[in-house]
Design an enzyme around this catalytic site. Structure first.
Site, PDB file in Angstrom:
ATOM      1  N   ILE B 472      14.040   2.411  -6.711  1.00  0.00           N
ATOM      2  CA  ILE B 472      14.996   3.401  -7.215  1.00  0.00           C
ATOM      3  C   ILE B 472      15.098   4.584  -6.260  1.00  0.00           C
ATOM      4  O   ILE B 472      15.578   5.649  -6.629  1.00  0.00           O
ATOM      5  CB  ILE B 472      14.617   3.866  -8.646  1.00  0.00           C
ATOM      6  CG1 ILE B 472      13.176   4.359  -8.690  1.00  0.00           C
ATOM      7  CG2 ILE B 472      14.817   2.741  -9.638  1.00  0.00           C
ATOM      8  CD1 ILE B 472      12.771   4.941 -10.043  1.00  0.00           C
ATOM      9  N   THR B 474      12.308   5.549  -4.480  1.00  0.00           N
ATOM     10  CA  THR B 474      11.001   6.171  -4.405  1.00  0.00           C
ATOM     11  C   THR B 474      10.184   5.719  -3.206  1.00  0.00           C
ATOM     12  O   THR B 474       9.273   6.415  -2.782  1.00  0.00           O
ATOM     13  CB  THR B 474      10.198   5.814  -5.669  1.00  0.00           C
ATOM     14  OG1 THR B 474      10.314   4.399  -5.843  1.00  0.00           O
ATOM     15  CG2 THR B 474      10.774   6.506  -6.882  1.00  0.00           C
ATOM     16  N   ARG B 651      -5.114   8.487  -4.973  1.00  0.00           N
ATOM     17  CA  ARG B 651      -4.800   7.958  -3.644  1.00  0.00           C
ATOM     18  C   ARG B 651      -3.311   8.117  -3.355  1.00  0.00           C
ATOM     19  O   ARG B 651      -2.458   7.796  -4.183  1.00  0.00           O
ATOM     20  CB  ARG B 651      -5.180   6.477  -3.567  1.00  0.00           C
ATOM     21  CG  ARG B 651      -4.825   5.872  -2.215  1.00  0.00           C
ATOM     22  CD  ARG B 651      -5.445   4.489  -2.018  1.00  0.00           C
ATOM     23  NE  ARG B 651      -4.919   3.857  -0.816  1.00  0.00           N
ATOM     24  CZ  ARG B 651      -5.344   4.130   0.427  1.00  0.00           C
ATOM     25  NH1 ARG B 651      -6.297   5.022   0.607  1.00  0.00           N
ATOM     26  NH2 ARG B 651      -4.819   3.522   1.475  1.00  0.00           N
ATOM     27  N   GLU B 728       7.216  11.994 -11.148  1.00  0.00           N
ATOM     28  CA  GLU B 728       7.671  12.945 -12.159  1.00  0.00           C
ATOM     29  C   GLU B 728       6.791  14.190 -12.219  1.00  0.00           C
ATOM     30  O   GLU B 728       6.864  14.962 -13.160  1.00  0.00           O
ATOM     31  CB  GLU B 728       7.737  12.247 -13.521  1.00  0.00           C
ATOM     32  CG  GLU B 728       8.785  11.153 -13.515  1.00  0.00           C
ATOM     33  CD  GLU B 728       8.737  10.266 -14.743  1.00  0.00           C
ATOM     34  OE1 GLU B 728       9.372  10.622 -15.729  1.00  0.00           O
ATOM     35  OE2 GLU B 728       8.077   9.216 -14.700  1.00  0.00           O
TER      36      GLU B 728
END
Lengths: 338, 762
Positions: B472, B474, B651, B728
């Protein structure tokens, strides 16, 4: 978008003929069946939205050869109507002698739009009123004369506080027109009987009882040039808006001054983002002319500019904002180094 | 290393460029509406001009006369579809308001007809010529509109199980030395992803292929199958690239099954590309919210009492709510906490997920209130957070798996130059501009969900990873490729990743920032299965455990590799196995996942675990955000020249893509605070500014400087990948940070978003 014919014209006579042919005598220009296409940045949008439904598109871009000159002279300035906003904004002579023009263009729209849009098209840009642009609202006196005004008691933060009527409160959205009206520009109009010149101030019509009629242009007529006499190096365009770029004015002021030894000999003030048409604040100019400039005077001038303003539910803030913008623009013009 | 590709710190992967970078910048990445179709018909939607009432009749004569029109589908002749329940009630749908089922209108912009034509242009023209007669009823638009109903969220939303609380709030608040009560408002917002809400449906016999930008191909596949009443195995959803989702593509919208049904009836592929304004009403949105916060503290700043009441708007049909008290009740050490979330039903479409759904509105309230409390205490707002920092959440007494909140504050404060702030409001300026510095905490739950993957390794090292994950924007392709390359010890350029296709092994919804943690954990597990097979082929059983520890497979003698932890000779291993390809499939689930996890995974149901729902721990990612605002004394224009955020997310798989995500989040947070709001005409419950010229988002000139600091953090309690979701995290704290900075600049506390120049009184 509805189907339309497309015609590309290479000389002004053909353009006028093509535009006149499809025009009914009593059409409002905005409803005319034939529409000229220059940059297309407003027209195509409104056609997609089904707000404008021309059946004939007359592409006048080939006229740019004769109609796009930028001609600064010692006595004044002439700008072809098909000059691109970006070219005029970037012109060194315009920036030096007419900063109010360069800035009004530079602060408008986005770089991409300024590269496409022409000066003539820019002054003809139609309102951004959401209710005008959304055909699912029947009540828009500008689109459907006599149907009412959805904006009057709707979401009207962006709407006009000056020059409104009880038929329409839609804001004139442009920036450049404020510079033109402030500088007493003349507009050259080419039509069936040749070219006529008139004050730019007479081009736009306040909504009154006929908000569907936005200008004094008649179907078949085209703006071919703008001209300004004199030079106005002490001039400013100040624009307040929600974001830093690519946004319409909440309030703007075009100011041009002639100041000698602290006294204002001549003053021009025009307001954007707050009025239904390009707005010349002559009462405010009268307060300013012949006076020694100080901050108190700037405040009185600003008050005079908005003496007749009327706010509605969401746009009342524009009155106080507009006053501060005028006062600040005056201060900037007075103190600018020329 | 450059700003875009930060130097990796401990527990960070390499900042390799995006796997799909070249395809995207050269226009070769194919989005749903780019998929070539064989002789498609084009659909255009007609949507309602009223928010409540009935359709009396249609006049379609004019529309049908448009050349190229094939069909006009209304409730009178629409394909019959089965209902799907709301996702939170075990279904797939983002709304249970099913258009074209009856003449009833439940919200503005509801789909009321679909025009099918030979061309997009003809369909759109005909749609413009459809005339509709309605009987309109006055709708309830939002809070305070007559006719809304209000009730507690608990009991009506299956996913909102409790109003968290502990201790005795009333008593503690009553006794507190310093008290604050304040109310906050957030507006309606829309996702407006770049890619429009397109859908193409192609039937081949009984099999349906759907090309649609989706954040959950398995959910969409199963949901559409349910609505059409067909076996889910007959439905395939394809979207190798998604042009932004932000939650808007997380659950099924009604349009898909409608288009599929019409395509079946016409026996022809159909392509729908709705307009930008239709996107405001045919999908979900972030609903407006209201909050009241009460804080009680002692003079030293120790929180003694906290109460957070939230109210959220939803539709008449569905009790959607975000319920962010689950986070705000647990963020700080506070022995007495109370909370209550209610839902206000109006004549609106059902709202849905939008980037950090609970945290954005609820942390705006809490982090604004914390700043207000710091002002009351005459205390530095960072110190107030430090005093109330905790390693144990107060509601259930569970320890955070890791928590770097104060480390983030300290790093970001240093980079921002917080020490140069003069604490007094209105004390900093520069020419025409008043200057304010503000900060706020940010956090987001660490979530994981079951995921499967298939990995295929060839003798020459070429690797193929298959997983129905979602790109999307990302960087999912990139981090999955990195994970496989690292785990198998093959060069990154030899790894090919296939995603965005429901024929691939199932992955969870790309939502709740769980994707990297879930998909990478699954890919790691399946890569380990491959390593196990290879090592078993060339080593005695006693040594195969080394396969788990040895990083990579490459050119080295097998026995030597096993003895010295050096990699294994891949060709020898393949020879020993006697095959040319090793392929493994595996299903991974996080600890604490429910028993039905894998069954649910295959049927497109999400089983997210993590955050506060873990049994003995609580897992969140944290950050701290600092902003400089400038407010023009004359125009009151508000600008934000600097945003600095420091974040710790376990991480970091790829510092480049992580930074990009967080930078986008900070910018969105600023946008949310200063620009974004969907205006509602309260007379008719209709959206007004439903286009990208009037629904403002920042332009480049609005964000001159954004700095992202990635902190090194290791967390071994969350998932095998050690990853906390970042997507987010960054847009949560910014809203409060901006308002806190505005207070510093002007002395004026603004509690309602977005803040506009007319709200400033200088």
């Amino acid at each position: 978008m509805r189907p339309f014919s497309y015609q590309r014209v290479t000389d002004p006579t053909a353009a006028v003929q093509a535009l006149s042919a499809a025009a009914a005598a009593n059409d409002a220009l905005t409803k005319a069946a034939a529409q000229p296409l220059a940059g297309g940045t407003t027209l195509i949008d409104l056609m997609k939205l089904d707000v404008m439904r021309p059946t004939a598109i007359v592409d006048i871009n080939p006229l740019a050869q004769g109609w796009s000159a930028i001609e600064p002279g010692n006595d004044g300035l002439r700008l072809g109507a098909l000059a691109k906003m970006s070219d005029v904004a970037a012109h060194e002579q315009i920036q030096r002698h007419y900063p109010v023009i360069a800035d009004s263009l530079k602060l408008a729209a986005s770089a991409q739009l300024r590269n496409m849009a022409t000066l003539g098209g820019n002054v003809m840009q139609r309102t951004r009123c959401s209710y005008f642009r959304d055909v699912s609202y029947e009540n828009c006196n500008k689109r459907n004369p006599g149907s009412g005004c959805a904006a009057m008691d709707g979401v009207n933060r962006m709407h006009a506080v000056l020059g409104a009527s009880d038929q329409c409160i839609a804001t004139y959205p442009g920036d450049f027109a404020q510079a033109l009206i402030a500088l007493d520009a003349m507009v050259a109009i080419t039509g069936r009987s040749g070219t006529r010149n008139m004050p730019f101030a007479e081009l736009h019509k306040a909504p009154g009882n006929t908000p569907e009629i936005e200008t004094t242009l008649r179907p078949g007529e085209l703006i071919s040039a703008f001209s300004i006499s004199g030079r106005w190096p002490r001039s400013v365009y100040l624009k307040a808006r929600d974001r830093q770029s690519y946004e319409f004015a909440l309030s703007s002021a075009a100011v041009a001054l002639d100041v000698q030894n602290g006294t204002v000999r001549d003053a021009r003030i025009a307001l954007g983002g707050v009025a239904t048409v390009p707005w010349r604040a002559r009462e405010a100019e009268a307060v300013l002319k012949g006076q020694k400039f100080d901050d108190g005077l700037a405040q009185r001038v600003a008050d005079a500019a908005f003496a007749d303003a009327r706010g509605r539910r969401h746009n009342s803030f524009k009155i106080a904002l507009g006053k501060r913008v005028v006062a600040r623009a005056l201060q900037q013009a007075v103190t600018m180094e020329i | 290393m450059t700003a875009a590709a930060p130097e990796p710190k401990t527990n960070m992967g390499q900042p390799v460029p995006r796997y799909d970078a070249a395809a995207k910048v050269t226009g070769r990445a194919t989005y749903a509406s780019d998929m070539p179709l064989d002789n498609p018909a084009h659909a255009f939607l007609v949507t309602s001009a009223i928010a409540r009432g009935r359709i009396d009749n249609f006049d379609l004569d004019d529309a049908k006369r448009v050349r190229g029109v094939i069909d006009i589908v209304t409730h009178e002749n629409a394909p019959k579809l089965k209902e799907s329940k709301l996702f939170s009630n075990g279904g797939y749908a983002g709304t249970t308001i099913q258009p074209l089922k009856s003449a009833d209108i439940a919200h503005d912009g509801q789909i009321i007809a679909v025009v099918i034509a030979e061309s997009y242009e003809a369909a759109r023209e005909a749609a413009n010529r459809v005339k509709v007669r309605y009987t309109a009823t006055t709708p309830s638009a939002t809070f305070d509109s007559p006719g809304t109903t209000t009730a507690a969220a608990k009991g009506q939303n299956a996913q909102f199980k409790e109003d968290p609380g502990v201790g005795d709030f009333a008593k503690a608040f009553g006794a507190a030395e310093v008290k604050l009560t304040a109310a906050y408002d957030t507006p309606t917002q829309h996702h407006n992803p770049m890619e429009l809400f397109s859908t193409s449906c192609v039937w081949m016999g009984d099999n349906l292929v759907i090309y649609e930008g989706s954040q959950f191909v398995y959910g969409l596949k199963n949901g559409v199958a349910e609505q059409l009443g067909i076996d889910a195995d007959k439905v395939r959803v394809v979207n190798p690239y998604v042009g932004g989702g932000f939650g808007s593509r997380g659950s099924m919208t009604p349009r898909t099954a409608i288009i599929a049904g019409i395509a079946k009836r016409l026996n022809r592929p159909i392509k729908l590309v709705p307009t930008r304004d239709q996107g405001f009403t045919i999908t979900t949105y972030r609903a407006e919210t209201r909050h009241e916060i009460k804080l009680g503290a002692n003079r030293d700043g120790k929180l003694l009492a906290l109460r957070h009441e939230g109210a959220e708007v939803s539709s008449r049909a569905d009790a959607y709510c975000v319920g962010g008290t689950k986070t705000t009740a647990r963020l700080y050490a506070c022995p007495n906490v109370a909370s209550l979330v209610s839902i206000v039903r109006a004549d609106r479409n059902t709202p849905g997920f939008m980037r950090s759904p609970p945290e954005v509105p609820y942390l705006f309230a809490l982090e604004s209130a914390m700043d207000e409390l710091a002002v009351k205490l005459n205390m530095d707002p960072i110190e107030l957070r430090r005093i109330n920092d905790t390693t144990v959440e107060p509601i259930g007494g569970k320890p955070y798996t890791s928590r770097s909140l104060m480390a983030c504050f300290d790093e970001a404060a240093k980079a921002f130059g917080w020490a140069q702030r003069s604490p007094q409001p209105k004390s900093m300026s520069d020419g025409d501009w008043l200057i304010g510095y503000g900060c706020a905490a940010t956090c987001y739950p660490t979530q994981m969900a079951p995921s499967a993957a298939r990995v295929r390794l060839q003798r020459d090292g070429r690797t193929r990873v298959e997983i129905a994950g979602h790109e999307i924007g990302t960087g999912a392709y990139t981090v999955i490729a990195q994970t496989a390359a690292e785990r198998l010890g093959v060069p990154l350029e030899k790894v090919a990743v296939f995603m965005g296709d429901s024929d691939l092994p199932p992955a969870p919804v790309a939502g709740g920032s769980n994707s990297t943690a879930s998909t990478c954990s699954a890919v790691m597990m399946v890569c380990d299965q491959i390593r196990q097979r290879l090592f078993k082929a060339v080593m005695p059983d006693s040594l195969t455990d080394k396969a788990k520890e040895t990083v990579g497979i490459s050119q080295a003698p097998a026995t030597q590799a096993a003895k010295s932890d050096r990699p294994l000779d891949i060709e020898k291993a393949f020879d020993a196995l006697g095959v040319g390809v090793v392929e493994e499939y595996g299903e991974w689930k996080p600890e604490g996942a429910p028993l039905d996890s894998f069954r649910a995974m295959h049927s497109g149901q999400v089983r997210l675990v993590g955050g506060h729902t873990m049994k003995d721990q609580i897992a969140y990612a944290f950050g701290a955000e600092f902003v400089e605002v400038r407010i023009n004394r004359f125009t009151h224009e508000i600008r934000c020249p600097r945003l600095v955020g420091a974040f710790a997310g376990g991480r970091i798989m790829n510092p480049r893509t992580a930074r990009s995500q967080l930078m986008g989040g900070l910018i969105w947070g600023m946008s949310s605070a200063l620009l974004e709001a969907t205006e509602i005409d309260e007379r008719n419950a209709r959206y007004v500014n439903d286009n990208l010229a009037d629904y403002l988002v920042p332009v480049n000139a609005d964000v001159p400087a954004v700095e992202v600091i990635l902190l090194s953090e290791q967390d071994d309690h969350i998932n095998p990948a050690g990853v906390k979701g970042l997507g987010e995290l960054a847009n949560v704290g910014t809203n409060a940070a901006i308002c806190n900075a505005i207070h510093h600049a002007t002395g004026q506390r603004i509690r309602k978003l977005p803040v506009r120049l007319e709200n400033i009184e200088v």
